[in-house]
Scaffold this motif. Sequence first.
Motif, PDB file in Angstrom:
ATOM      1  N   GLU A 120      12.477  -8.419  -4.524  1.00 54.24           N
ATOM      2  CA  GLU A 120      12.643  -9.337  -3.152  1.00 54.24           C
ATOM      3  C   GLU A 120      12.197 -10.272  -3.193  1.00 54.24           C
ATOM      4  O   GLU A 120      12.739 -11.218  -2.720  1.00 54.24           O
ATOM      5  CB  GLU A 120      12.047  -8.365  -2.122  1.00 54.24           C
ATOM      6  N   LYS A 121      10.929 -10.328  -3.798  1.00 58.37           N
ATOM      7  CA  LYS A 121      10.375 -11.757  -3.603  1.00 58.37           C
ATOM      8  C   LYS A 121      11.252 -13.186  -4.300  1.00 58.37           C
ATOM      9  O   LYS A 121      10.811 -13.915  -4.150  1.00 58.37           O
ATOM     10  CB  LYS A 121       8.663 -11.381  -3.504  1.00 58.37           C
ATOM     11  N   GLU A 174      14.187 -13.617  -3.009  1.00 61.25           N
ATOM     12  CA  GLU A 174      14.304 -14.928  -1.735  1.00 61.25           C
ATOM     13  C   GLU A 174      13.302 -15.820  -2.118  1.00 61.25           C
ATOM     14  O   GLU A 174      14.092 -17.103  -0.905  1.00 61.25           O
ATOM     15  CB  GLU A 174      12.840 -13.965  -0.362  1.00 61.25           C
TER      16      GLU A 174
END
Lengths: 108, 167
Positions: free
Chosen positions: B161-162, B165
């Motif tokens: 997810e990081k 982003e």
Amino acid sequence: GPLARTIRAKLDAALQPTHLQVLDESSRHGVPPGSETHFAVVVVSGRFAGLSPLQRHRLVHAALSTELAGPLHALAIVAKTPQQWESDPQVPPRPPCLGGSKHEQRKE
Amino acid sequence: MNGLVRAAWRVAGPGAVGRGRAGRALSQAGTGTGGGAEGGGGGGGGSGSREAVERLVRAHPVVVFMKGSPAQPLCGFSNAVVQILRLHGVEDYRAHDVLQDPDLRQGIKNYSNWPTIPQVYLNGEFVGGCDILLQMHQNGDLVEELKKLGIRSALLDAEKEKDQEKK
């Protein structure tokens, strides 16, 4: 205290550490300070080279087997080689006590 | 990573979703013998016997012997193990409360030849206590070991997810 001295002497003899810290953490574990029941040791020794963390901890346990069968209730261990210690001389934060000792039936 | 570790020390509140089951006492507890006795009294037969312990450690890929339960650990070191597993999204595991069963408590120490609780078993194999699990968590070994068991660590998804982003 006496147990701290014993622990230090035994670890010195067994592992010839280049750096050794023996900390009585009993006060952080729901027992009176100076109880000498909960210890943390930081052991830096070339004898740990090539050994897995499990093997290293077992060496420490072996040196203190009498104490662990007796008054030594908990032992937190940091076991590093001199090279590891030089590159990372820190100790992970200790978890807070949750009063487990209060649930023990104490033998006097 | 240190921030994550510090967060792990937060006590699991009553609302915590701990699906690890507390061990049911396999023997009749309350014989009056001191549960605090660390030495003496081998588990001859009953819940502390080698066979009984062997069955427990093989019952599930992730087995933990601890003080208290995942929903309510009674020892900071046991809680650390629970919190680390939770960080990795491992909520389905067998947890056995040795405070409920003195025979098991001694038996598990005999079995692993390890003097303290908590004890973590992955795939029936003793991995270590709280210190070692913490080390494995910090150096990435735990993610690897869980992968070998077919368990995908939640931290891998967090990493993904990081990265997304950042794009």
